[in-house]
Design a protein around this motif. Structure first.
Motif, PDB file in Angstrom:
ATOM      1  N   TYR A  70       1.022  -1.167   0.026  1.00  0.00           N
ATOM      2  CA  TYR A  70       0.047   0.192   0.016  1.00  0.00           C
ATOM      3  C   TYR A  70       0.884   1.147   0.048  1.00  0.00           C
ATOM      4  O   TYR A  70       0.446   2.430   0.182  1.00  0.00           O
ATOM      5  N   TRP A  74      -3.985   3.058  -2.595  1.00  0.00           N
ATOM      6  CA  TRP A  74      -4.921   2.059  -2.271  1.00  0.00           C
ATOM      7  C   TRP A  74      -4.888   1.037  -3.713  1.00  0.00           C
ATOM      8  O   TRP A  74      -4.503   1.360  -4.981  1.00  0.00           O
ATOM      9  N   TYR A 274      -7.431   3.532   3.638  1.00  0.00           N
ATOM     10  CA  TYR A 274      -8.388   4.297   3.328  1.00  0.00           C
ATOM     11  C   TYR A 274      -9.331   4.470   4.294  1.00  0.00           C
ATOM     12  O   TYR A 274      -9.941   5.607   4.409  1.00  0.00           O
ATOM     13  N   GLU A 275      -9.323   3.827   5.294  1.00  0.00           N
ATOM     14  CA  GLU A 275     -10.259   4.185   6.485  1.00  0.00           C
ATOM     15  C   GLU A 275      -9.679   5.190   7.391  1.00  0.00           C
ATOM     16  O   GLU A 275     -10.624   5.777   8.242  1.00  0.00           O
ATOM     17  N   PHE A 277      -7.900   7.864   5.826  1.00  0.00           N
ATOM     18  CA  PHE A 277      -7.563   8.832   4.858  1.00  0.00           C
ATOM     19  C   PHE A 277      -8.773   9.952   5.031  1.00  0.00           C
ATOM     20  O   PHE A 277      -9.951   9.706   4.983  1.00  0.00           O
ATOM     21  N   TYR A 279     -10.546  12.400   3.233  1.00  0.00           N
ATOM     22  CA  TYR A 279     -10.845  12.827   2.132  1.00  0.00           C
ATOM     23  C   TYR A 279     -11.400  14.232   2.187  1.00  0.00           C
ATOM     24  O   TYR A 279     -11.117  15.145   1.084  1.00  0.00           O
ATOM     25  N   TYR A 292      -1.666  13.934  -1.836  1.00  0.00           N
ATOM     26  CA  TYR A 292      -2.286  12.543  -1.807  1.00  0.00           C
ATOM     27  C   TYR A 292      -1.025  11.829  -1.184  1.00  0.00           C
ATOM     28  O   TYR A 292      -1.401  10.935  -0.198  1.00  0.00           O
ATOM     29  N   TRP A 296      -1.464   9.847   2.084  1.00  0.00           N
ATOM     30  CA  TRP A 296      -1.592   8.614   2.280  1.00  0.00           C
ATOM     31  C   TRP A 296      -0.547   7.934   3.200  1.00  0.00           C
ATOM     32  O   TRP A 296      -0.870   7.011   3.667  1.00  0.00           O
TER      33      TRP A 296
END
Length: 713
Positions: A70, A74, A274-275, A277, A279, A292, A296
């Motif tokens: 990762y 993602w 991603y949980e 991140f 956004y 990003y 990330w």
């Protein structure tokens, strides 16, 4: 600390059904573990130290146990086997077709029937080693699994009669079985029964597994079902054993079954990057690529911290398989549950092979199904082979260098480790030795024991470069607690890989394929110096090889062009009397555009009845005509195989097409052509099985004799 297992390791359940035992000898190399040896644990703390240490190493490197990288975003690239959380099962457990074992008779036998018997059994790899299938017979009784039910057909009289059908479960559509005297053992790939609470959702009868395995367990479940078949009119389930894990394979010798199950870690609530991140912050910050990458990395670091804490808080229940047993022998079900293995009954390989537990449950069908004792191995074992004396489990650990374009040739390639267990004791099996060969195995057929030695056929390549691919036949001999390679021949099918293999006596027959089908004959009469004796190149390939007479082998495979384009199905008869010059005597092509048979990947779909020279298998094929377009045909087809007269069609068997009243077309109704999957011989009749019933046909010409219809849902 890890300790190597001694040769006299006792056993009852997992991985050869072993019990505890240890050796006081030091690890080889002053602490460096031998990758070809299994090591045990001294305590639960020792086991947790191993699992947590390996798991946290994967979390630190990748952020997850699956081995996905990762670091760049993602949906990263898979870089290795990582935690070994693969839960896909095969039959046989990734066990495709490709030939039978070394102890089969030269004439091919009669599909497992005992010498002199007038009926055929399951087409097995080794004589005397039964394999689970969807149909079993003892010449008078037929047990068949179809349509979610176990059917008892009485074949002792003038015409076969359906005596009873036992509902196995609303969720069961795939099951295999063993039969021994008045007991049947069904092996079912199942699910945790999470169907939701919507109105009309199917709910299976019996125990609520969610109550025992928890709401977060969504992986596969192996369900073993003990059935009393003493009364053919009232079969009954005696007990159920539900195990967290996927069914890989099984064998049975003299009423003792060994059931191989692979169980992944469970109940670990990991989170992906991603949980974490943000956004909203990313969009407010302009959504640039640089932002990003920065955000990330933060999310990845946070997920690693969270996942490491999950590992720290894990318990034995997260790493070892669990079970739920329903005992219905006294009427009302008595339910027990727990962890299947004790900590000191678990082993790990010298070279890390994953965090899944590979095991073999021993079930004596003369007794009762019970989760007593056991030993597991932390390994991603995929392939199981058994003789009457020994069980072998092979595993091929993932090599991350195969994904690394900068890795050297020395770093790339695969190694398969083979673990040997003595299964001659009905109540236990003993781990005795381990070894390794270069490359990976096609299936169970790649292994064959002969006069105490194990022959192994494998294919290897550097990374994914098919131009470097070649195959080998290696011979392993037990010396102490190691399976030492005493001989090997390579160079088979360069740029190709194995598609079929069979060992018969001191000969091996290996089929490789890319454009043409080289059939290699390998002389293993001197196990220290196996040699390629001969080679035959023809278009297409044979996926399954079966001896059908002295120095005669029948191949089931695909026809093809010289350029490697596959055409329809074909049967090929080979003369292997001259090792240096094998010949194709006859060929029968079935269809010219498209063809398929279950026998291409499952040998149990193939029937050879040597008394009449009958080869029978389920077939489907399509042809194209410019005037009428495509047409197709399917059924069970019988062929007469003769050295002089060749391969000729005797006839075909079709089953009635049932009408489905409730379907999408209310005006015409719905029809479907039932798939014929198995053929067995009893006396002068051939019985063919589909989901809708069992048909008896005359052995001489396959003309219809009797039809037994199964009840439909």
């Amino acid at each position: 600390m890890s300790r190597p297992y001694a040769l006299a390791l006792p056993a009852f359940l997992f991985l050869g059904a072993l019990a505890t035992g240890c050796s006081d000898r030091e690890s080889p190399g002053g602490g460096d573990l031998n990758p070809r040896v299994l090591y045990g644990f001294d305590s639960c703390d020792d086991l947790l130290g191993y699992t947590k240490g390996e798991a946290k190493g994967l979390i630190e490197k990748y952020g997850n146990l699956q081995g996905y990288d990762y670091s760049s975003g993602w949906f990263g690239d898979p870089v290795g086997d990582g935690g070994g959380l693969s839960t896909g099962g095969t039959d046989s457990g990734g066990e495709s077709s490709g030939g039978d074992g070394g102890e089969a008779p030269q004439d091919g036998g009669d599909n497992g029937g005992v010498e002199g018997d007038d009926y055929s059994g399951t087409n097995v790899q080794e004589a005397g080693v039964d394999e689970p299938d969807i149909v079993k017979t003892d010449g008078e009784r037929i047990l068949a699994f179809a349509g979610g039910r176990l059917h008892f057909v009485d074949a002792s009289g003038a015409s076969p009669t359906l005596r009873s059908s036992l509902e196995i479960g609303a969720d069961v559509r795939d099951a295999q079985l063993f039969m021994h005297e008045d007991r049947a053992l069904l092996l079912v790939r199942s699910s945790p029964y999470y169907y939701g609470d919507w109105e009309g959702a199917p709910q299976p009868a019996g125990v609520d597994l969610q109550q025992y395995f928890g709401p977060d367990y969504y992986a596969g479940i192996t369900r073993l079902i003990e059935v009393d078949i003493a009364n053919p009119d009232a079969m009954k389930i005696v007990s159920n054993l539900h195990i967290t894990g996927d069914l890989v394979s099984a064998r049975m010798v003299e009423g003792v079954a060994r059931v191989v199950v692979r169980s992944a870690p469970n109940g670990l609530k990991f989170k992906d990057p991603y949980e974490f991140f943000d956004y909203s912050a990313f969009e407010q910050g302009g959504g640039t690529e640089a932002l990003y990458e920065h955000m990330w990395k933060i999310a990845l670091a946070q997920s690693k911290v969270h996942n490491s804490s999950v590992i720290d808080a894990s318990t034995i229940e997260n790493w070892l398989p669990r079970y739920v047993r329903e005992d219905m022998s006294n009427g009302q079900a008595a339910v027990t549950s727990g962890v299947l293995l004790a900590c000191d009954d678990v082993m790990h390989t010298g070279e890390y092979s994953g965090l899944s537990t590979l095991g073999v449950l021993t079930v004596d069908l003369d007794g009762h199904l019970a989760p007593t004792g056991g030993v597991g191995v932390f390994s991603e074992g995929e392939t199981v082979y058994a003789s009457k004396q020994n069980l072998y489990v092979a595993t091929t650990p993932w090599n991350p260098a195969d994904w690394d374009p900068e890795a050297s040739a020395e770093e790339q390639g695969r190694t398969t480790y083979v673990h040997k267990f003595d299964i001659q004791d009905r109540s236990r099996a003993n781990y005795v030795a381990s070894g390794s060969v270069r490359g990976w195995l096609l299936s169970q057929w790649a292994m064959s024991e002969h006069e105490g030695d194990l022959r192994v056929a494998s294919t290897d390549s550097l990374g994914w470069d098919q131009a470097t691919s070649e195959s080998f036949v290696s011979v392993l001999r037990q010396e102490g607690d190691e399976l030492q390679q005493i001989g090997q021949v390579g160079g088979l099918g360069k740029t190709e890989q194995i598609h079929g293999v069979r060992f018969i006596g001191d000969k091996g027959y290996v089929v490789t394929f890319r454009q043409t089908d080289p059939l290699y004959t390998v002389d293993v009469s001197d196990p220290t110096k196996p040699v390629v004796a001969g080679e035959l190149k023809i278009p297409g390939y044979s996926a399954y090889l079966h001896p059908v007479g002295e120095d005669l082998i029948l191949g089931v495979g695909m026809d093809g062009t010289e350029e490697g384009q596959l055409l329809g199905l074909q049967l090929s008869l080979f003369d292997v009397s001259d090792d240096a010059a094998p010949k194709q005597l006859h060929k029968a092509t079935i269809g010219d555009d498209w063809g398929w048979s279950e026998a291409l990947f499952d040998h149990k779909a193939f029937l050879w009845w040597g008394k009449t020279g009958l080869a029978m298998l389920p077939l489907e094929w399509g042809t194209y005509d410019e005037n009428i377009g495509y047409s197709w045909e399917q059924g069970a087809f019988g062929f007469r195989v003769d050295k002089e007269d060749g391969i000729s069609l005797i006839g075909e068997v079709q089953h009635p097409e049932p009408v489905v009243e409730e379907c999408w077309d209310e005006y015409y109704g719905c029809y479907y052509s039932p798939m014929l999957r198995r053929s067995i011989v009893i006396g002068e009749q051939v019985f063919t099985l589909s989901d809708v019933g069992l048909k008896a046909s005359a052995l001489a010409d396959l003309s219809d004799a009797h039809w037994v219809e199964f009840p439909q849902n």
